[in-house]
Write a protein that holds these residues in place. Structure first.
Motif, PDB file in Angstrom:
ATOM      1  N   ARG A  37       0.736  -1.183  -0.029  1.00 26.19           N
ATOM      2  CA  ARG A  37      -0.101   0.159  -0.055  1.00 26.19           C
ATOM      3  C   ARG A  37       0.649   1.374   0.028  1.00 26.19           C
ATOM      4  O   ARG A  37       1.828   1.451   0.889  1.00 26.19           O
ATOM      5  N   THR A  83      -0.652   6.850   2.503  1.00 26.94           N
ATOM      6  CA  THR A  83      -1.949   7.528   2.082  1.00 26.94           C
ATOM      7  C   THR A  83      -1.792   9.088   2.153  1.00 26.94           C
ATOM      8  O   THR A  83      -2.629   9.723   1.347  1.00 26.94           O
ATOM      9  N   THR A 124      -5.135   9.898  -2.886  1.00 28.23           N
ATOM     10  CA  THR A 124      -6.644   9.746  -2.414  1.00 28.23           C
ATOM     11  C   THR A 124      -7.138   8.279  -2.701  1.00 28.23           C
ATOM     12  O   THR A 124      -6.598   7.941  -4.058  1.00 28.23           O
ATOM     13  N   THR A 140      -7.050   3.909  -2.902  1.00 24.93           N
ATOM     14  CA  THR A 140      -6.204   2.950  -2.672  1.00 24.93           C
ATOM     15  C   THR A 140      -5.254   2.482  -3.772  1.00 24.93           C
ATOM     16  O   THR A 140      -5.675   2.606  -4.806  1.00 24.93           O
TER      17      THR A 140
END
Lengths: 162, 162
Positions: A41, A44, A48, A50
């Motif tokens: 991942r 963040t 904006t 995933t």
């Protein structure tokens, strides 16, 4: 008649099984067709939605040209940002959006290649309904790698010529 | 019995048609799965065998980072060469060979990424029986793009650890 009905049910069952077998093959094929792994991942704070990143070439002081594989899930996009040394994007699959400040959103599809010029604010990401996979090459990093700016608003993201 | 035999033949026919339909789908899928076009034949003076090149990012004085998609047919390989600014290779499919001067041949498969350090003589190409597709990124071209050297001999090409 009873035999015929039974044979017909058997026929339908066999056809369904054959189609299922074909689907299973296609699934497997699709998995082995992925060229790069999806990775981890992405932080963040700069995106904006995933986003996944797999680093393909690590930064290195002797020969610094980081290359990454980025997967945007539908609706996901980067914040506005710029690269002092520019960047090259290669569209690997799905449907992507790319926009430079003051220009219209450009649709990216598999096989498209984009040159983000040095110091030009821009953003990129997936379309609202289909994800997007890209390779990003960041050259000339001695000049700076990336300057992050504000998020892409929903109004900016949906302001696309149909 | 006659009805049953007829139903069985119909069943077999349907199953065959379903499989044929599935194969046709897979073929189409395979065609649309190619990310970049094969491009044009590469100049024969710097390669052994048949090589195709599709330029993805054209050289440009303002922001010079040529990116090309290269397809080596089985047995094809570049001559020995070096890049003053280095090069990055991304293996997109097939089986490739990569060798730096004084080192063993390295096998490249889909998803591998290689950094060719600046000024290190090396060559790359396909395996003898399976072709190879790569993306090549050439940064820092102000230092020079490529210096071509002698062909890779059959002895060098086949000197691989099994």
């Amino acid at each position: 008649m009873k035999n015929n009905a039974s044979a017909l049910r058997f026929t339908i069952l066999l056809v369904i099984l054959a189609r299922l077998g074909a689907s299973a093959q296609t699934e497997t094929r699709s998995d082995t067709d992925a060229i790069f792994p999806k990775g981890q991942r992405a932080p963040t704070r700069n995106f904006t939605g995933t986003v996944w990143v797999q680093q393909l070439i690590e930064p290195d002081s002797a020969f610094n040209i980081p290359v990454g594989y980025v997967t945007f899930e539908p609706g996901a996009r980067s914040h506005w940002h710029s690269h002092a040394g520019g960047q090259v994007l290669l569209a690997m699959g799905g449907i992507g959006y790319y926009q430079e400040q003051g220009k219209s959103i450009q649709i990216l599809r598999k096989g498209d290649a984009v040159k983000c010029p040095p110091n030009v604010p821009h953003w990129h990401g997936a379309s609202p309904t289909v994800g997007f996979m890209q390779v990003a090459v960041t050259p000339n990093t001695t000049k700076g790698r990336v300057t992050w700016m504000k998020p892409v608003t929903d109004e900016e993201y949906t302001n696309i010529r149909k």
